[in-house]
Design an enzyme around this catalytic site. Structure first.
Site, mmCIF file in Angstrom:
data_model
loop_
_atom_site.group_PDB
_atom_site.id
_atom_site.type_symbol
_atom_site.label_atom_id
_atom_site.label_comp_id
_atom_site.label_asym_id
_atom_site.label_seq_id
_atom_site.Cartn_x
_atom_site.Cartn_y
_atom_site.Cartn_z
ATOM 1 C CE LYS A 142 -2.251 2.758 2.663
ATOM 2 N NZ LYS A 142 -3.917 2.791 4.441
ATOM 3 C CD GLU A 199 -5.562 7.709 11.314
ATOM 4 O OE1 GLU A 199 -4.591 6.550 11.692
ATOM 5 O OE2 GLU A 199 -5.599 8.295 10.420
#
Length: 388
Positions: A137, A187
């Protein structure tokens, strides 16, 4: 450029301004969590220590200055920090979401880097490189530069009023030379309170929908998505592995949960653990975790190499974007968020915005572009900016 949804018309001024924003001055540092806001004023600034050296540098600075907090920001590459030991820190209640468009005007000149077409090409290239086995990724970012010639300057406090409560953490950190990092991040990278350690990685996202029925269906589909589930698990496994040398009793829920923001659905997993050694501070843990696959990719070294190549070819400099912002006290407790949904405000008439998307081998380039547009909307709504 693709249009972003603009919010409904709102009053010219906010109906309420929280005490820390009323008291905020341009050189202060503001950082809010779920149930508190810290406002830091005065003090010296540490600018030279990279993240790997910050745990010891922070302890030395707190001891030297006799302070009880160190607060500020760390760049994405971990090589630059803008942290201060303030002369005074006041604690307030949490910020709540309010509408304020004194900062908005609609006459912005918006320059994307890269263009939408070029970003799609870059995602396709990254997808091919992942399929060839270079990494699992990679997170690719794009940027917007907003400038205005209006006589009325942007007020940073108006941005803070609008952003407050629209993320888990709202922040403003002066960077020197008239620049300020400001944003509302969803986050949490890490919090350490005594021996209790908490992190909540987010990975796997979908834009919110105006229609409530469609919106709930979008969230349901995100939870059921194999592609987003795999992407999320990569992040969770990486974070858990990074915590393992420092913690015992690491608890990882079997399934992620939906975490909404005004513009996005996210998959999130709250990981809790018990610190094995009380000498390990929040900055030790932050250095062990950053950058997570949520903002870099995996494996980390391969993903960083792709970011350097692909974003560098597009002229992107992340700087403070996707770095860290937060605080640590003299006991080693602290809280560090990832600098997302943010902008660097360069004076009263220029801002730079960023957003990124996680790319895996089966990513849809158009969907990744739509994801970045939805993430950029947090700041664009505050500015009432209409892309053109």
């Amino acid at each position: 450029m693709s249009p972003w949804l603009l919010p409904p018309k709102a009053p010219a001024v906010a109906d309420y301004v929280a005490p820390p924003i009323k008291q905020y001055r341009r050189r202060d540092v503001l950082f809010s969590g779920l149930d508190y806001t810290l406002l830091a004023r005065g003090g010296g600034v540490l600018t030279s220590s990279p993240l790997s050296e910050l745990p010891s540098a922070a302890a030395a600075a707190l001891a030297q200055h006799g302070g009880d907090h160190l607060i500020g920001a760390i760049s994405f590459d971990g090589l630059t920090s803008r942290l201060t030991v303030p002369e005074r820190v006041t604690r307030h209640g949490p910020l709540t979401a309010r509408q304020c468009f004194r900062c908005g005007r609609g006459d912005w000149r918006i320059v994307p880097k890269p263009s939408e077409d070029d970003f799609i090409k870059t995602v396709r290239l990254a997808r091919d490189r992942l399929a060839a086995g270079e990494a699992d990724k990679v997170v690719l970012a794009r940027a917007l530069t907003l400038t205005t010639a209006t006589a009325r300057p942007i007020r940073l406090t108006d941005l803070l009023v609008h952003l407050g409560g629209r993320g888990r953490h709202t922040f403003a950190v002066p960077l020197g030379r008239g620049s300020t990092l400001v944003g509302a991040s969803p986050e949490l990278l890490i919090s350490r309170h005594g021996r209790t350690v908490t992190t909540k990685p987010l990975a796997g996202s979908a834009p919110r929908q105006p229609d409530p029925v469609q919106d709930q269906e979008t969230g349901r589909q995100l939870l059921a998505s194999p592609k987003d589930g795999r992407e999320h698990r990569l992040v969770v496994d990486s974070v858990a592995a990074a915590l393992a040398p420092y913690c015992a009793n690491v608890h990882i829920p079997q399934q992620p949960e939906l975490q909404p923001t005004p513009t996005m659905w996210h998959l999130g997993t709250t990981i809790t653990a018990t610190l094995a050694d009380p000498a390990i501070t929040s900055l030790h843990l932050a250095a062990a975790l950053h950058p997570t696959p949520a903002v870099c990719g995996t494996p980390t070294s391969a993903a960083r190499a792709l970011i350097t190549e692909l974003e560098g070819g597009s002229g992107i400099e992340r700087g403070w974007y996707a770095g860290l912002v937060g605080w640590q006290d003299a006991a080693g407790d602290g809280e560090w968020a990832i600098a997302l949904r943010c902008a660097v405000m360069d004076g009263p008439r220029r801002l730079r915005l960023w957003a990124g998307a996680g790319v895996v081998a089966d990513s849809d380039p158009a969907a990744e572009l739509a994801e970045t547009n939805a993430k950029l909307a947090t700041m664009l709504h505050a500015l009432h900016a209409i892309p053109r």
